[in-house]
Design an enzyme around this catalytic site. Structure first.
Site, PDB file in Angstrom:
ATOM      1  N   TYR A 284      37.704  55.603  52.079  1.00  0.00           N
ATOM      2  CA  TYR A 284      37.652  56.672  51.072  1.00  0.00           C
ATOM      3  C   TYR A 284      38.866  57.585  51.185  1.00  0.00           C
ATOM      4  O   TYR A 284      39.567  57.850  50.199  1.00  0.00           O
ATOM      5  CB  TYR A 284      36.355  57.460  51.256  1.00  0.00           C
ATOM      6  CG  TYR A 284      36.253  58.721  50.436  1.00  0.00           C
ATOM      7  CD1 TYR A 284      35.857  58.677  49.110  1.00  0.00           C
ATOM      8  CD2 TYR A 284      36.534  59.966  51.008  1.00  0.00           C
ATOM      9  CE1 TYR A 284      35.744  59.844  48.359  1.00  0.00           C
ATOM     10  CE2 TYR A 284      36.432  61.129  50.266  1.00  0.00           C
ATOM     11  CZ  TYR A 284      36.037  61.071  48.942  1.00  0.00           C
ATOM     12  OH  TYR A 284      35.934  62.224  48.201  1.00  0.00           O
TER      13      TYR A 284
ATOM     14  N   SER B 169      40.439  65.135  48.693  1.00  0.00           N
ATOM     15  CA  SER B 169      39.444  65.465  49.716  1.00  0.00           C
ATOM     16  C   SER B 169      40.133  66.096  50.918  1.00  0.00           C
ATOM     17  O   SER B 169      41.282  65.753  51.240  1.00  0.00           O
ATOM     18  CB  SER B 169      38.699  64.202  50.165  1.00  0.00           C
ATOM     19  OG  SER B 169      37.887  64.469  51.291  1.00  0.00           O
TER      20      SER B 169
END
Length: 266
Positions: free
Chosen positions: A171, A158
């Site tokens: 996350y 990400s």
């Protein structure tokens, strides 16, 4: 230091079409990756967690492109199921594709949370770890013996490992771990010619995280304003990046983090 023996795949004649295994291939980025690869001549084995109907739609679309496809149920948080998956997979691949080994593994499956650091529960933390870190580690470990020599592994990370937004700490932390793992895999699997890279998407307009980037006008506009190309990313942008990184022309790219964000927060 004595290095452990690697599981080598028995030599075989090159397959007519390469075969990719994509986790979370029923929707979003995984679906886009599967379709882009199919257009590039790949056969696809994809997994889904609960929406078999969506997975079979992807399979049908891949077949209309002239390629073969297979959809398998898999919860990537349940590591105890991985040995059985790996044991059953060769026969399933043989029945569908006429071969027993894989040319690429794309670790894409995932889910997100929106919780500030001080409000993140242990259960939320464990969920992120099980799916994005532990699951990727042990699924890759289980499937490496099924990878052909010279295959590729592409882990999906990400942009949040480079830039920070409140509510994404757990996350992003797990994705950071995957980026470190990628470098270690590239080093340890190099003797078999297996290339391992990590793709880091920016904010993409999909249903991920409740679809906030896609559906919230304020978030959508903010992301576009912070992106050099002036728009929000689409799933097809990432699907194209996956196909490019698995293409023969990218074979000398190894152990690298490639961000596909349109130039977000430069």
């Amino acid at each position: 230091m004595t290095m452990p023996a690697l599981h080598a795949t028995p030599s075989a004649a090159p397959a007519a079409h390469p075969l990719a295994f994509i986790t979370g291939g029923s929707r979003g980025l995984g679906r886009a990756a599967a379709l882009h690869l199919a257009r590039a001549g790949w056969d696809i084995a994809l997994t889904y967690q609960s929406r078999e109907d969506l997975a079979q739609e992807v399979v049908a679309e891949i077949r209309t492109l002239g390629r073969s496809a297979l959809a398998l149920p898999l919860d990537t948080a349940r590591t105890a199921t991985f040995p059985a998956l790996a044991a059953a997979l060769p026969a399933q691949l043989r029945d569908t594709f006429g071969r027993e080994c894989l040319d690429a593994l794309v670790n894409n499956a995932g889910t997100g949370i929106d919780a500030a650091f001080l409000e993140t529960t242990e259960a939320q933390f464990d969920q992120m770890m099980d799916v994005h870190l532990k699951g990727v580690f042990f699924l890759t470990q289980a499937l490496v013996p099924l990878l052909a020599d010279g295959a590729r592994i592409l882990n999906v990370s990400s942009g949040l490992t480079r830039f920070s937004f409140p509510g994404r700490a757990a996350y992003a932390m797990m994705k950071g771990g995957i980026e470190v793992l990628t470098r270690y895999l590239a080093k340890e699997l190099g003797p078999r010619g297996i290339r391992v890279n990590v793709l880091a998407p920016g904010a993409i307009a999909t249903d991920f995280g409740g679809g906030v980037v896609r559906d919230d006008p304020e978030v959508h506009a903010a992301v576009a304003n912070h992106t050099a190309l002036g728009r929000v990313g689409e799933a097809d942008d990432i699907g194209g990046a996956v196909a490019a990184l698995l293409a023969p022309g990218s074979a000398w790219i190894n152990g690298q983090r490639i961000e596909a964000s349109g130039g977000m927060l430069l």
